[in-house]
Design an enzyme around this catalytic site. Structure first.
Site, PDB file in Angstrom:
ATOM      1  N   GLU A 112       0.737  -1.190  -0.428  1.00 39.97           N
ATOM      2  CA  GLU A 112      -0.258  -0.210   0.088  1.00 39.97           C
ATOM      3  C   GLU A 112       0.994   1.332   0.194  1.00 39.97           C
ATOM      4  O   GLU A 112       0.279   2.142  -0.412  1.00 39.97           O
ATOM      5  CB  GLU A 112      -0.754   0.319   1.004  1.00 39.97           C
ATOM      6  CG  GLU A 112      -1.993  -0.850   1.219  1.00 39.97           C
ATOM      7  CD  GLU A 112      -1.515  -2.251   1.632  1.00 39.97           C
ATOM      8  OE1 GLU A 112      -0.641  -2.377   2.055  1.00 39.97           O
ATOM      9  OE2 GLU A 112      -2.252  -3.045   1.706  1.00 39.97           O
ATOM     10  N   GLN A 119      -8.505  -6.772  11.966  1.00 45.88           N
ATOM     11  CA  GLN A 119      -8.833  -5.462  10.996  1.00 45.88           C
ATOM     12  C   GLN A 119      -9.068  -3.656  11.678  1.00 45.88           C
ATOM     13  O   GLN A 119      -9.274  -3.282  10.814  1.00 45.88           O
ATOM     14  CB  GLN A 119      -8.515  -5.689   9.574  1.00 45.88           C
ATOM     15  CG  GLN A 119      -7.693  -6.793   9.085  1.00 45.88           C
ATOM     16  CD  GLN A 119      -7.223  -7.380   8.266  1.00 45.88           C
ATOM     17  OE1 GLN A 119      -8.986  -6.590   7.073  1.00 45.88           O
ATOM     18  NE2 GLN A 119      -6.360  -7.197   7.645  1.00 45.88           N
ATOM     19  N   LYS A 176     -17.662  -0.812   6.770  1.00 42.84           N
ATOM     20  CA  LYS A 176     -18.293  -1.247   5.441  1.00 42.84           C
ATOM     21  C   LYS A 176     -19.243  -1.420   5.085  1.00 42.84           C
ATOM     22  O   LYS A 176     -19.749  -1.277   4.355  1.00 42.84           O
ATOM     23  CB  LYS A 176     -16.974  -2.902   5.760  1.00 42.84           C
ATOM     24  CG  LYS A 176     -17.315  -3.670   4.656  1.00 42.84           C
ATOM     25  CD  LYS A 176     -16.564  -5.392   5.264  1.00 42.84           C
ATOM     26  CE  LYS A 176     -16.873  -6.238   4.203  1.00 42.84           C
ATOM     27  NZ  LYS A 176     -16.172  -7.869   4.264  1.00 42.84           N
TER      28      LYS A 176
END
Ligand SMILES: Cc1ncc(C[n+]2csc(CCOP(=O)(O)OP(=O)(O)O)c2C)c(N)n1
Ligand SMILES: [Mg+2]
Lengths: 163, 582
Positions: B51, B114, B163
């Protein structure tokens, strides 16, 4: 020199942390800080006091202004202004001391807002130095707990900090 | 009215924003978004291998094009891996929008799998950030993110996307705003006319003027105005590391870069000047040396879009807050007006003397008037590699670099005639920037020569991107200035630590870079003799459609000079070589 900086900002999550973060990130110090929504609930008014020379204060105000959430700000210490802070003090008050503390509270135009057999809780408002003087007058020995709101302020006269 | 899910809104908003590339890496929190990209998005996605590389590639794209780079990463490790690249963009004021996934709203704060507080972690290194709390607000937040990232003093903006808000089943009305307004954000649209007048008079009264131009001129697209003003007045110009190309490198009025590794003539001109016109530059410590000794006789005019950049480290006598292009345009008009009234201004005799002095400095120690490096060693000199690169590419390549000695040699010896051609991490000094940045540049300009000047230390920080280059056929050219050391660290250890090379050596552990390039489906060329260098480089650049890794073995003991004497030195206090100082 001590300054009172008053900030009008978006009442958004994260806005306060950006202001506080800016101070720690750039090594500026905050002596007092208070913040609450204004009459327009989408905006908050934050007031802080800090100490620094002109160069430092200029940097602080510029960097605060750079924050996207900050709408406007004013360094109140630059002009005539009213400064207020609210303090609640719990003191041990027994015997002859009770009258003495009551008298002291009156002199400072404070109010006894809660009474117990051996304690008074006193509310005092005013400029920060007045609150300091009150604490000195009461004496360290009697003081059990002190809560201060941090300084708030507003400019005198026609000047306003608004959209 | 069209109904879209949060994921679809993101895909569509990026199209509506005119985004050309998304640099990203998938993961749990962004899978809904990736599915929406797969199903419908016209914007190509580049799958990097780390990333950090996504952010540098987006950054390189942004520096070369002026348009914001776009990054998409997952929550947690995806987001934290992006941090170095966000900080790199922040320090150099590069427009970037980073979309980071987040755990589902109801899990935030529970140390969910996460989960990291991306807004908290990135707060000191972003221009602004948004936490999306409702799907309906996604289009507007993305619009705001692009607007904030690319207006005023540009910078990275993070949009954190839980999400659940991108879930394909919950659809809402989609309307991409054409424009957004923020009551709390209004970048200056023009400079103060009174201040610009003062600046014009001061410039015309100058006897020993110098124009000091930085990255703001590049970012603010003000190179044409800068040239016009400098040429109108016949004033000398120096560029910062970030400003190279803002003024043409091969022009007579250009004095080279200034600062810690700046040109002798540039640093001296600054030190002895009576008027400095600073444009889009920020007087940072790598330029000024000791600020209390900085340019003692100079009055300073400082033009910048960011008021906080003015009088931060060095006091400005005439501060002007505004976009550099419009301020310079106004300034040019005023200067012409004043000169029409008094054609003898500025004092031509004084200016003539000043140029004579500058030319003397140039002749004595300028890097471009004679080789200032030792040509009697058997080694290829790193300076010669850059000179050859400049020659072979006709001075027209995009050059990205990593961080170290090779970066400074590239800055000193490649003559950039155009802005946005020199792409390097100046503010943060991020090793690992060069290769992914070159990918971003090459994708934006597929027909241009793109060279990544690097060192064997730096290239290994994002070497995995050779794989990305293979997947998307990104034929950049890598010039590894192999000196066998963390060269810049070694130089400081030579100069300040009696040559104690604490952890700046690799002890025969370096990979065979040619084989490594081959393992990634590319090819490599190793050069150890000066006599082979130019021919080899020509051949490499002739292979338009291939990524070629040039491993060029250079003098392991070369130092970068000039170098400011520190601490307590002024602009003009420099080491000129290993034994001689001013
Ligand atoms: C990520 C990161 N870590 C450490 C540094 C400190 N640093 C600056 S230059 C340098 C050495 C770079 O070595 P190399 O890439 O071989 O370039 P050279 O100086 O030898 O040309 C180091 C370690 C840095 N700039 N960035
Ligand atoms: Mg090296």
């Amino acid at each position: 020199m001590r300054r009172i900086i008053s900030v009008l900002m978006e009442n958004e999550p994260g806005a306060l942390s950006r202001v506080v973060g800016l101070f720690s990130q750039r090594g500026y110090n905050i002596e007092t800080l208070n913040v609450a929504p204004t009459e327009d609930p989408t905006m908050s008014r934050l007031t802080l006091t800090t100490v620094g020379d002109d160069h430092k204060i200029e940097q602080i105000t510029k960097h605060l202004n750079r924050l996207v959430d900050v709408v406007k700000l004013v360094d109140l210490s630059e002009g005539a202004h009213i400064e207020r802070e609210l303090m609640l003090v719990k003191v041990r008050a027994t015997g002859a001391q009770r009258a003495e503390i009551k008298r002291c509270t009156d002199i400072f135009r404070g109010q006894i807002v809660d009474v117990g057999p051996s304690v008074y809780t006193i509310q005092v408002t005013g400029a920060a130095d007045k609150l300091d003087s009150f604490l000195e007058a009461v004496g360290e020995a009697a003081i059990m707990e002190v809560v201060r709101s941090g300084v708030s302020g507003i400019a005198r006269g026609e000047k306003v900090l608004s959209l | 009215m069209e109904l879209l899910s949060g994921g679809e809104m993101i895909a569509r908003a990026l199209e509506d924003e005119g985004v050309e590339f998304i640099f990203g890496y998938p993961g749990g929190a962004v899978l809904h978004i990736y599915d929406a990209l797969f199903k419908s998005c016209k914007v190509p996605h580049i799958l990097v291998r780390h990333e950090q590389a996504a952010t540098h590639a987006a950054d390189g794209y942004a520096r070369a094009t002026g348009k914001p780079g776009v990054v998409l990463v997952t929550s947690g490790p995806g987001a934290t891996n992006a941090i170095t690249g966000i900080a790199t963009a922040y320090m150099d004021s590069i427009p970037m929008v980073v979309l980071s996934g987040q755990v589902m709203s109801h899990l935030i704060g529970e140390d969910a799998f996460q989960e990291t507080d991306m807004l908290g972690i990135s707060r000191p290194i972003v221009k602004h950030s948004f936490q999306v709390t409702k799907t309906e607000e996604i289009p507007e937040m993305i619009k705001k993110a692009f607007y904030i990232a690319s207006s005023g003093r540009p910078g990275p903006v993070v949009v954190d996307l839980p999400k659940d808000l991108t879930n394909p089943h919950d659809k809402y009305e989609y309307n991409y705003p054409k424009k957004v307004k923020l009551r709390s954000y209004t970048p200056a649209s023009r400079g103060h006319s009174g201040q610009i007048k003062k600046a014009a008079s001061l410039l015309l009264a100058a006897k020993r003027p110098v124009i000091y131009a930085g990255g703001g001129v590049v970012q603010g697209n003000a190179s044409p105005q800068l040239r016009e003003l400098a040429q109108e007045l016949n004033f000398p110009v120096t560029n910062t590391l970030m400003g190279l190309g803002a003024y043409p490198g091969s022009d007579r009025q250009f004095l080279g870069m200034l600062g810690m590794h700046g040109f002798y003539e540039a640093n001296n001109a600054m030190h002895h000047s009576d008027v400095i016109l600073a444009v889009g530059a920020r007087f940072d410590d790598r330029v000024t040396n000791t600020t209390s000794k900085f340019c003692p006789g100079a009055k300073i005019i400082h033009i910048d879009i960011d008021p906080a950049a003015i009088s931060k480290t060095v006091n400005a006598d005439v501060p002007i807050v505004g976009p550099v292009d419009s301020v310079l345009t106004e300034l040019i008009a005023l200067v012409r007006e004043l000169r029409a009234e008094e054609p003898t201004l500025p004092d031509q005799d004084a200016l003539g003397h000043w140029w004579k002095q500058i030319d003397e400095w140039r002749d004595h120690h300028g890097l471009w008037t004679a080789p200032r490096y030792d040509t009697t060693t058997p080694y290829i000199k790193p300076q010669q590699v850059i000179e050859t690169l400049c020659k072979v590419t006709g001075g027209k390549a995009f050059v990205t670099s990593d961080v170290g000695q090779h970066q400074m040699f590239a800055a000193q010896y490649y003559k950039f005639d155009e802005p946005r051609r020199w792409i390097n991490s100046g503010g943060l000094g991020t090793m690992g920037f060069g290769l992914p940045a070159a990918m971003g540049v090459k994708l934006a300009f597929p027909d241009a020569d793109v060279a990544c000047v690097t060192g064997e230390g730096s290239i290994q920080m994002n070497i995995q991107e050779l794989s990305t280059c293979a997947q998307y056929k990104i034929p950049v050219k890598i010039l590894n200035l192999y000196n066998g050391y963390l060269g810049m660290v070694k130089q400081w250890q030579d100069m300040q630590y009696d040559g104690r090379y604490s952890e700046s050596v690799y002890e025969d552990s370096l990979p065979d870079f040619i084989k490594l390039a081959e393992a990634y489906q590319h090819s490599g060329v190793k050069v150890t003799q000066l006599s082979d260098l130019e021919e080899a480089m020509k051949e490499v650049f002739a292979r338009k459609n291939e990524l070629v890794f040039m491993d060029i073995h250079v003098d392991p003991h070369e130092h970068v000079y000039p170098m400011h004497v520190a601490p307590n030195g002024s602009m003009r206090d420099m080491w000129l070589n290993k034994t001689e100082r001013t």
